[in-house]
Motif scaffolding. Structure first.
Motif, PDB file in Angstrom:
ATOM      1  N   LEU A  41       0.549  -1.339   0.199  1.00 36.06           N
ATOM      2  CA  LEU A  41       0.058  -0.128   0.122  1.00 36.06           C
ATOM      3  C   LEU A  41       0.667   1.201   0.446  1.00 36.06           C
ATOM      4  N   CYS A  42       1.756   0.809   0.736  1.00 35.61           N
ATOM      5  CA  CYS A  42       2.572   2.718   0.663  1.00 35.61           C
ATOM      6  C   CYS A  42       3.101   3.499  -0.377  1.00 35.61           C
ATOM      7  N   THR A  43       3.191   4.538  -0.897  1.00 35.37           N
ATOM      8  CA  THR A  43       3.324   4.720  -2.060  1.00 35.37           C
ATOM      9  C   THR A  43       4.974   5.644  -2.075  1.00 35.37           C
ATOM     10  N   GLY A  44       5.247   5.621  -1.332  1.00 30.66           N
ATOM     11  CA  GLY A  44       6.159   6.491   0.008  1.00 30.66           C
ATOM     12  C   GLY A  44       6.527   8.351  -0.416  1.00 30.66           C
ATOM     13  N   CYS A  45       5.422   8.993   0.537  1.00 29.28           N
ATOM     14  CA  CYS A  45       4.986   9.597   0.487  1.00 29.28           C
ATOM     15  C   CYS A  45       5.716  10.551   1.434  1.00 29.28           C
ATOM     16  N   ARG A  46       6.200   9.917   2.545  1.00 29.38           N
ATOM     17  CA  ARG A  46       6.502   9.934   3.905  1.00 29.38           C
ATOM     18  C   ARG A  46       5.919  11.075   4.254  1.00 29.38           C
ATOM     19  N   ILE A  47       4.522  11.300   4.354  1.00 26.22           N
ATOM     20  CA  ILE A  47       3.856  11.686   5.093  1.00 26.22           C
ATOM     21  C   ILE A  47       4.029  11.200   6.629  1.00 26.22           C
ATOM     22  N   CYS A  48       4.005   9.942   6.621  1.00 27.87           N
ATOM     23  CA  CYS A  48       4.289   9.315   8.279  1.00 27.87           C
ATOM     24  C   CYS A  48       5.451  10.586   8.943  1.00 27.87           C
ATOM     25  N   GLU A  49       6.608  10.287   7.809  1.00 30.95           N
ATOM     26  CA  GLU A  49       7.938  10.678   8.872  1.00 30.95           C
ATOM     27  C   GLU A  49       7.630  12.331   9.179  1.00 30.95           C
TER      28      GLU A  49
ATOM     29  N   ARG B  82      11.448   6.226   8.352  1.00 28.78           N
ATOM     30  CA  ARG B  82      11.715   6.258   7.161  1.00 28.78           C
ATOM     31  C   ARG B  82      11.493   5.640   6.139  1.00 28.78           C
ATOM     32  N   ILE B  83      11.084   6.291   5.218  1.00 30.53           N
ATOM     33  CA  ILE B  83      10.956   5.340   3.533  1.00 30.53           C
ATOM     34  C   ILE B  83      11.701   6.034   2.483  1.00 30.53           C
ATOM     35  N   TYR B  84      11.750   5.401   2.117  1.00 31.43           N
ATOM     36  CA  TYR B  84      14.095   5.900   1.275  1.00 31.43           C
ATOM     37  C   TYR B  84      12.966   5.703   0.322  1.00 31.43           C
TER      38      TYR B  84
ATOM     39  N   ALA C  44      -2.842   9.362   9.871  1.00 41.39           N
ATOM     40  CA  ALA C  44      -1.714  11.074   9.108  1.00 41.39           C
ATOM     41  C   ALA C  44      -1.440   9.565   8.047  1.00 41.39           C
ATOM     42  N   CYS C  45      -1.098   8.395   7.517  1.00 38.54           N
ATOM     43  CA  CYS C  45      -0.925   7.832   6.089  1.00 38.54           C
ATOM     44  C   CYS C  45      -2.090   8.090   5.319  1.00 38.54           C
ATOM     45  N   PRO C  46      -1.915   8.688   3.804  1.00 40.28           N
ATOM     46  CA  PRO C  46      -3.203   8.824   3.104  1.00 40.28           C
ATOM     47  C   PRO C  46      -3.831   7.071   2.584  1.00 40.28           C
ATOM     48  N   GLU C  47      -2.801   5.916   3.052  1.00 42.98           N
ATOM     49  CA  GLU C  47      -2.876   4.589   1.937  1.00 42.98           C
ATOM     50  C   GLU C  47      -3.696   3.834   3.609  1.00 42.98           C
ATOM     51  N   ASN C  48      -3.383   4.133   4.351  1.00 43.76           N
ATOM     52  CA  ASN C  48      -3.977   3.112   5.373  1.00 43.76           C
ATOM     53  C   ASN C  48      -3.113   2.085   5.543  1.00 43.76           C
ATOM     54  N   ALA C  49      -2.057   2.160   5.095  1.00 40.90           N
ATOM     55  CA  ALA C  49      -0.365   1.164   4.998  1.00 40.90           C
ATOM     56  C   ALA C  49       0.266   1.468   6.723  1.00 40.90           C
ATOM     57  N   LEU C  50      -0.289   1.884   7.214  1.00 45.15           N
ATOM     58  CA  LEU C  50      -0.114   1.469   8.373  1.00 45.15           C
ATOM     59  C   LEU C  50      -0.391   0.895   9.562  1.00 45.15           C
ATOM     60  N   SER C  51       0.008   0.237  10.161  1.00 45.69           N
ATOM     61  CA  SER C  51      -1.198  -0.265  11.265  1.00 45.69           C
ATOM     62  C   SER C  51       0.197  -1.092  12.722  1.00 45.69           C
TER      63      SER C  51
HETATM   64  S1  SF4 Z   1       2.722   8.151   4.676  1.00 40.77           S
HETATM   65 FE1  SF4 Z   1       1.791   6.228   4.471  1.00 40.77          FE
HETATM   66  S2  SF4 Z   1       2.464   6.145   1.971  1.00 40.77           S
HETATM   67 FE2  SF4 Z   1       3.032   7.684   2.857  1.00 40.77          FE
HETATM   68  S3  SF4 Z   1       5.191   6.962   3.271  1.00 40.77           S
HETATM   69 FE3  SF4 Z   1       4.271   6.857   5.131  1.00 40.77          FE
HETATM   70  S4  SF4 Z   1       3.584   4.661   5.514  1.00 40.77           S
HETATM   71 FE4  SF4 Z   1       3.936   5.049   3.234  1.00 40.77          FE
END
Ligand code: SF4
Lengths: 126, 590
Positions: free
Chosen positions: A10-18, A37-39, A116-123
């Motif tokens: 699901l993660c697209t690497g937007c780094r909103i989580c960072e 960190r999403i590199y 914060a993750c717009p892709e619901n990739a985190l849990s």
């Molecule tokens: S906010 Fe979600 S989609 Fe964006 S980088 Fe982080 S884990 Fe990936």
């Protein structure tokens, strides 16, 4: 033990989580102070790094100050003891050194990034 | 706040650098990004200098929202004098470069002079290193980025680089960052090549200053809601820009076989569904919840894309309907560092006129790949094409067939389709560009009566101003729409900077920017005569589809220019009047 799970499909690497992490833990927007960190690793490849509370926490034995402990709350950094020597970051790429070099940054599953993750990739997983 | 008020000036001759304070007047009058970059360009570039000579400058400009948590705020602006058109150029790119550069604590970076040998510039907070790049010279872009990352050993670093096309001063060479995000138009890659800059790497670890973080977080929530409530965005999120393929073809404005026919019987093989099936990884620019980028990967052919423009110009425009082939052409343009729009529109004319020579009759794939390679390495006819669209047209005697305005290749919408679209290409500051205003959607929806040309002209002028402001903030139009559609942008900029911005003030900033770029262009010799479409579009009708027979007559273009200049407060020759400059409070800057 609970840990933060990143769903790589699901993660697209937007780094909103960072940025969400740095705001929650440090009160500022600074991705270099994030505990997740999403590199970008190549043209379309991402690398997803956050402490996953692994079975073999080499960071604990690497730390000369005994600042990383494993107790009922999990594997974590005791900030009073950490002097930012960076020994833990040498043995594991899921712990990060703060830009000021004063402390190790490790995820404590606070969950600020999850909403914060717009892709619901985190849990949080057990 | 949300600004460091700092300009980093990097001198390549002496390998030195210094920080300067950005005049407050620039921030107040021009916002940031495109605006401040344009103000510096006009001030510092002398009239008539060679864009590929030592006196041209390469300006990278960030904006107030870069680096913050504002959605879709990671685009970076580049401003320079174009080697393709000889006039004003700004181009921008997504990815993650903008937020990283911002976090170095520099709002604007200006590169001047020429390096004696190939160099990588590494900006790490307020420190700049000049690293010998002789061993990287000649490398393709993906390898360059990988090598620079390895060399610096810092996983958070972001890299902007050029490929062999930029090194060989191809006049429509692009710049890439994050591997396949491109600031492609107008030959900014050749400007870096002329300065012997192979790559610019950035790593920033400073806090992003936000005047009122608590209220900013609230405003960001509001912005996210606006974005997600917009059904247009939902479709963009799912399909990205390939979603334009089917409607453009249906409405008959697809560039088919060098902008002759406006429609193909079917585009199913290259539409949004076709490319969705080929997506192997969804990707996103920094802080973007839309994530419209589609990662394509088959063997070594990897890229983010292809985007609509590339599909149109390397697809129907060359008579190609194979999505994998389009992706392969896109890949080579990315690796060599070539603008796919100018390359596609130029190759369309070359193939249609039979100028590719004997080889032109071979298999299309082979012919196109060879032409791209020959352009990049300036071999044979490639050397003529590398000099740009106008020059190649003259040399090959095919000027009539070359789709360009002011030397810039026309994007993948036939300008005969609508008055508004024609005017957008005619008046865009950097030459034919589809991103300055977008009247077409409204025209197709029947917002204006058929004879209401004035309404269209006024709209184009106003949206150009708004779009310039949007590119000075800098956010992506795919999240917010084109221009300034509601108060959320002024709100976020005001709260993050602590300055007082309103829609009205932003529009005014946009209008100022359009006047500065026009003055730059007039200084370089642009006249009213340069503000027309190529003759072909006035004389020859579209050959197929619902717009069959449609032309954009010279008299119509004349009428629109007269009106456009009038709305802008410019003379009949397209020069800003004294009174206009006074009203905009920019007369002292000129
Ligand atoms: S906010 Fe979600 S989609 Fe964006 S980088 Fe982080 S884990 Fe990936």
């Amino acid at each position: 033990m609970s840990y933060l799970r990143i769903d790589k499909t699901l993660c697209t690497g937007c780094r909103i989580c960072e940025a969400a992490c740095s705001m929650a833990k440090e009160g500022v927007v600074n991705r270099a102070k994030s505990r997740i960190r999403i590199y970008r690793r190549d043209v379309i490849k991402l690398q997803y790094l956050v402490c996953v509370q692994c079975r073999n926490p080499v960071c604990i034995s690497a730390c000369p100050e005994n600042a990383i402990i494993h107790d009922e709350k999990g594997i974590r950094v005791i900030y009073d003891k950490c002097n930012g020597c960076g020994a833990c970051t040498e043995v594991c790429n899921r712990v990060f050194l703060s830009p000021e070099g004063d402390k190790a940054l490790m995820c404590d599953q606070c969950g600020a990034c999850i909403s914060a993750c717009p892709e619901n990739a985190l849990s949080i997983r057990e | 706040m949300a600004r460091y008020h700092t300009l980093l000036r990097i001198n390549l001759d002496s390998q030195s650098y210094k920080q300067e304070e950005i005049p407050q007047e620039y921030e107040k009058k021009f916002l940031g990004g495109k605006g401040i970059g344009t103000a510096y360009l006009l001030k510092e570039i002398k009239q008539g200098i060679d864009p590929l000579g030592p006196l041209n400058k390469f300006i990278i400009s960030t904006a107030p929202l870069n680096g913050t948590t504002a959605p879709a705020s990671s685009r970076i602006e580049i401003v320079t004098k174009s080697p393709l058109t000889g006039i004003y150029l700004d181009c921008n790119s997504g990815g993650h470069f903008a937020e990283e550069l911002k976090a170095t604590g520099n709002d604007v970076v200006i590169f001047e002079g020429v390096s004696g040998k190939p160099v990588v510039i590494y900006i790490h907070n307020n420190k700049v290193s000049f690293i010998d790049a002789s061993n990287l010279w000649g490398m393709h872009i993906y390898e360059t980025e990988n090598k620079v990352r390895q060399m610096l050993g810092e996983p958070g670093v972001r890299v902007m680089s050029i490929g062999p096309a930029g090194e060989n001063l191809v006049r429509f060479a692009s710049i890439s960052n994050d591997y396949s995000r491109n600031a492609a138009r107008g030959g900014s890659g050749a400007v870096l090549g002329s300065k012997k800059i192979k790559a610019i790497a950035v790593r920033g670890t400073r806090d992003i200053p936000i005047a009122d973080l608590k209220n900013f977080i609230k405003a960001v929530k509001k912005a996210n809601k606006i974005i997600f409530d917009n059904p247009w965005v939902a479709e963009q999120r799912q399909y990205g820009t390939p979603r334009s393929v089917a409607p453009v073809n249906m409405n008959g404005l697809m560039p088919v076989n060098n902008f002759t026919e406006g429609q193909l019987p079917s585009v199913n093989s290259i539409d949004e569904k076709a490319f969705e099936n080929l997506t192997v990884q969804r990707l996103s620019c920094g802080e973007c919840p839309v994530a419209c980028a589609k990662g394509y990967g088959k063997g070594k052919i990897e890229l983010e894309g292809p985007e609509y423009e590339t599909i149109g110009l390397f697809g129907p425009n060359l008579g190609i309907l194979d999505p994998d082939l389009i992706a392969e052409f896109n890949y080579y343009c990315n690796e060599y560092g070539l603008d796919t729009i100018s390359a596609g529109s130029l190759l369309g004319a070359v193939l249609a006129t039979g100028k590719a020579g004997k080889e032109g009759s071979g298999k299309k794939r082979y012919v196109v790949l060879k032409l791209l390679r020959d352009i990049t390495f300036r071999k044979g006819i490639g050397n003529i094409l590398a000099e740009g669209l106008k020059s190649a047209g003259r040399e090959l005697g095919i000027s009539y067939f070359i789709p360009q305005v002011k030397g810039m290749g026309i994007p993948a919408y036939d300008p005969r389709c609508s008055e508004g679209t024609a005017l957008v290409y005619m008046t865009a500051d950097r030459g034919a560009c589809h991103l300055r205003s977008w009247p077409l959607g409204r025209e197709l929806a029947g917002v204006w009566d058929a004879d209401d040309t004035d309404g269209r002209v006024k709209f184009v002028k106003e949206q150009q101003d708004e779009k310039a402001a949007e590119e000075s903030i800098i956010v992506c139009q795919f999240a917010y729409g084109i221009g300034l559609l509601n108060d959320i942008l002024p709100e976020m900029v005001s709260i993050s900077t602590g300055e007082n911005w309103t829609l009205k003030k932003m529009r005014l900033a946009g209008e100022r920017i359009w006047n500065l770029s026009r003055i730059f262009n007039l200084r370089e010799g642009i006249t009213r005569d340069d503000d027309y479409l190529p003759e072909k579009f006035a004389k020859e009708g579209i050959k197929k589809g619902p717009l069959k027979g449609k032309v954009m007559s010279k008299s119509k273009q004349d009428y629109m220019l007269d009106k456009y200049y009038e709305f802008r407060g410019w003379s009949k020759n397209g020069a800003p009047l004294e009174s206009t400059l006074k009203r905009l409070e920019i007369e002292d800057l000129i």
